[in-house]
Design a protein around this motif. Structure first.
Motif, PDB file in Angstrom:
ATOM      1  N   GLY A 270      -1.133 -10.024 -10.965  1.00  0.00           N
ATOM      2  CA  GLY A 270      -2.237 -10.412 -10.003  1.00  0.00           C
ATOM      3  C   GLY A 270      -3.571  -9.871 -10.282  1.00  0.00           C
ATOM      4  O   GLY A 270      -4.274  -9.820  -9.291  1.00  0.00           O
ATOM      5  N   ILE A 271      -3.473  -8.629 -11.146  1.00  0.00           N
ATOM      6  CA  ILE A 271      -4.519  -7.659 -11.142  1.00  0.00           C
ATOM      7  C   ILE A 271      -5.028  -7.485 -12.539  1.00  0.00           C
ATOM      8  O   ILE A 271      -4.270  -7.385 -13.445  1.00  0.00           O
ATOM      9  CB  ILE A 271      -4.090  -6.460 -10.537  1.00  0.00           C
ATOM     10  N   PRO A 287      -8.526  -8.640  -8.410  1.00  0.00           N
ATOM     11  CA  PRO A 287      -7.335  -9.215  -8.340  1.00  0.00           C
ATOM     12  C   PRO A 287      -7.729 -10.710  -8.780  1.00  0.00           C
ATOM     13  O   PRO A 287      -8.819 -11.097  -8.410  1.00  0.00           O
ATOM     14  CB  PRO A 287      -7.169  -9.360  -6.672  1.00  0.00           C
ATOM     15  N   THR A 289      -4.897 -13.354  -8.315  1.00  0.00           N
ATOM     16  CA  THR A 289      -4.177 -14.551  -7.552  1.00  0.00           C
ATOM     17  C   THR A 289      -4.519 -14.534  -6.147  1.00  0.00           C
ATOM     18  O   THR A 289      -3.795 -15.307  -5.506  1.00  0.00           O
ATOM     19  CB  THR A 289      -2.768 -14.191  -7.853  1.00  0.00           C
ATOM     20  N   MET A 290      -5.102 -13.657  -5.657  1.00  0.00           N
ATOM     21  CA  MET A 290      -5.426 -13.591  -4.127  1.00  0.00           C
ATOM     22  C   MET A 290      -6.736 -13.072  -3.977  1.00  0.00           C
ATOM     23  O   MET A 290      -7.263 -12.479  -4.631  1.00  0.00           O
ATOM     24  CB  MET A 290      -4.483 -12.714  -3.356  1.00  0.00           C
ATOM     25  N   ILE A 295      -6.242  -9.484   0.509  1.00  0.00           N
ATOM     26  CA  ILE A 295      -5.406  -8.199  -0.122  1.00  0.00           C
ATOM     27  C   ILE A 295      -6.075  -7.053   0.934  1.00  0.00           C
ATOM     28  O   ILE A 295      -4.944  -6.217   1.613  1.00  0.00           O
ATOM     29  CB  ILE A 295      -5.723  -7.715  -1.349  1.00  0.00           C
ATOM     30  N   VAL A 334       0.933  -3.148  -2.648  1.00  0.00           N
ATOM     31  CA  VAL A 334       0.202  -4.003  -3.206  1.00  0.00           C
ATOM     32  C   VAL A 334       1.122  -4.976  -4.028  1.00  0.00           C
ATOM     33  O   VAL A 334       0.948  -6.359  -4.054  1.00  0.00           O
ATOM     34  CB  VAL A 334      -0.876  -3.363  -4.274  1.00  0.00           C
ATOM     35  N   LYS A 335       2.323  -4.395  -4.796  1.00  0.00           N
ATOM     36  CA  LYS A 335       3.111  -5.452  -5.505  1.00  0.00           C
ATOM     37  C   LYS A 335       3.813  -6.343  -4.344  1.00  0.00           C
ATOM     38  O   LYS A 335       3.868  -7.716  -4.596  1.00  0.00           O
ATOM     39  CB  LYS A 335       4.149  -4.608  -5.977  1.00  0.00           C
ATOM     40  N   LEU A 338       1.290  -9.179  -3.266  1.00  0.00           N
ATOM     41  CA  LEU A 338       1.026  -9.955  -4.210  1.00  0.00           C
ATOM     42  C   LEU A 338       2.154 -10.816  -4.419  1.00  0.00           C
ATOM     43  O   LEU A 338       2.024 -11.822  -5.684  1.00  0.00           O
ATOM     44  CB  LEU A 338       0.589  -9.538  -5.675  1.00  0.00           C
ATOM     45  N   GLU A 340       5.080  -9.973  -6.021  1.00  0.00           N
ATOM     46  CA  GLU A 340       5.430  -9.748  -7.334  1.00  0.00           C
ATOM     47  C   GLU A 340       6.861  -8.899  -7.461  1.00  0.00           C
ATOM     48  O   GLU A 340       6.981  -8.157  -6.293  1.00  0.00           O
ATOM     49  CB  GLU A 340       4.678  -9.126  -8.268  1.00  0.00           C
TER      50      GLU A 340
END
Ligand SMILES: *Cc1c(COP(=O)(O)O)cnc(C)c1O
Length: 340
Positions: A270-271, A287, A289-290, A295, A334-335, A338, A340
């Motif tokens: 997503g980054i 980013p 996806t968001m 975020i 962050v992971k 998102l 992930e």
């Protein structure tokens, strides 16, 4: 809290607090503060300039430089995403009465040919060009180092047109530590330079404006006009001396942490980001996806502070208050956000 908003959040070290406690002071508006005088001599020496002046902030340093170099009704060439153009509330127009001429750079560096093309001809319709401003490292470009060859090329153009060059070197020590190019090589390309004691170097307050002796004399008058003549300023100049003597090499740790963060973030789907683009202590990512607002607020809920640069970028600035462990934690969080 893991505070990655800026390197301005850094707090004075124990050695700085001790130096502040023990500082000799006097009235600096009379030129009688021995600690301010020592800092100014040391800073001028390090910058390879005849003299320097302590100012309350980087913004005032840049503005005093513009006021000293330029007459109202003239034009100042600057990078379109530079701090002077973007973040100083149009001070150059309000106080100096100059017209900014923003040029788009590549990774913060304006090509010398573009700068030369923008210099005005002698024509009554046109505002005369009075100054060229550079920024190194370049904040909004992502803490990028403007290569010394690019600065030399602009210097050569400026010299041919008999124009002064001012360097917004708020983070010039980051540029030097990252590239291995001595600070004096960068400052040799410019007439005047401003740098911040209060960012990665960790001092609580203050910036330095350095340049030729007669320029600094006139700059002192402009500082006074702006209300920046300070009395027992040795109280924070003492920390500035400690910053210059002991905090420069440490910037490499911030750069390593930024690289670690960049590599961690770029591995996420997503980054959209190339970690090779990180030169120093600033990581600006996009980013995919968001939204950045989302975020940013999710990070804040989990105790991680960043700067959301609308519309689509988010900035992390490493600094001495965060360590490797904090960076690893940030990547994990962050992971998680998102998914992930
Ligand atoms: C922070 C900064 C400044 C201004 O410094 P202040 O002390 O916040 O006024 C100027 N230029 C650049 C590139 C900066 O990052």
């Amino acid at each position: 809290m893991i505070d990655l908003r800026s390197d301005t959040i850094t707090l004075p070290t124990g050695a700085m607090r001790k130096a502040i406690f023990e500082a000799e002071m006097g009235d600096d508006v009379y030129g009688e503060d021995p600690t301010v005088n020592s800092l100014q001599e040391l800073a001028a020496e390090i910058m390879g300039k005849e003299a320097s002046l302590l100012v309350p902030s980087g913004t005032m340093g840049n503005q005093v430089a513009i006021l000293t170099h330029c007459k109202p009704g003239t034009e100042v060439i600057m990078e379109a995403d530079s701090h002077i153009y973007y973040y100083e509330a149009a001070a150059a127009s309000v106080f100096a009465g100059v017209q900014p001429r923003p040029l788009e750079g590549k990774r913060g560096s304006m090509p010398a040919e573009l700068v030369e093309w923008a210099i005005r001809q002698d024509d009554i319709h046109l505002p005369p060009t009075s100054l060229i401003c550079l920024e190194n490292t370049h904040n909004r470009a992502g803490g990028t180092v403007v290569p010394i060859e690019d600065m030399r090329a602009v210097h050569e153009v400026a010299a041919r047109h008999e124009l002064p060059v001012h360097l917004d070197g708020a983070r010039i020590f980051n540029a030097s530590v990252a590239s291995g190019v001595p600070v004096k090589d960068y400052t040799a390309c410019v007439t005047s330079v401003q740098f911040c004691l209060s960012k990665g170097l960790g001092a609580p307050v203050g910036s330095i404006l350095a340049g030729p002796a007669d320029f600094i004399e006139e700059a002192r008058r402009w500082r006074k006009r702006l209300g920046g003549g300070m009395r027992q300023a040795g109280v924070f100049a003492a920390a500035g001396i400690v910053a210059l003597k002991t905090m420069v090499e440490r910037l490499a740790e911030d750069h390593n942490n930024a690289r670690l963060l960049a590599e961690g973030l770029s591995s996420l789907r997503g980054i959209d980001f190339n970690p090779e683009d990180v030169d120093t202590n600033i990581v600006i990512v996009k980013p995919t996806t968001m939204s950045v607002g989302q975020i940013g607020s999710e990070l804040e809920k989990r105790g991680i502070l960043t700067v959301v640069m609308e519309p689509d970028r988010i900035r992390f600035a490493t600094n001495k208050e965060v360590n490797r462990r904090d960076i690893e934690k940030t990547i994990e969080v962050v992971k998680e956000i998102l998914g992930e």
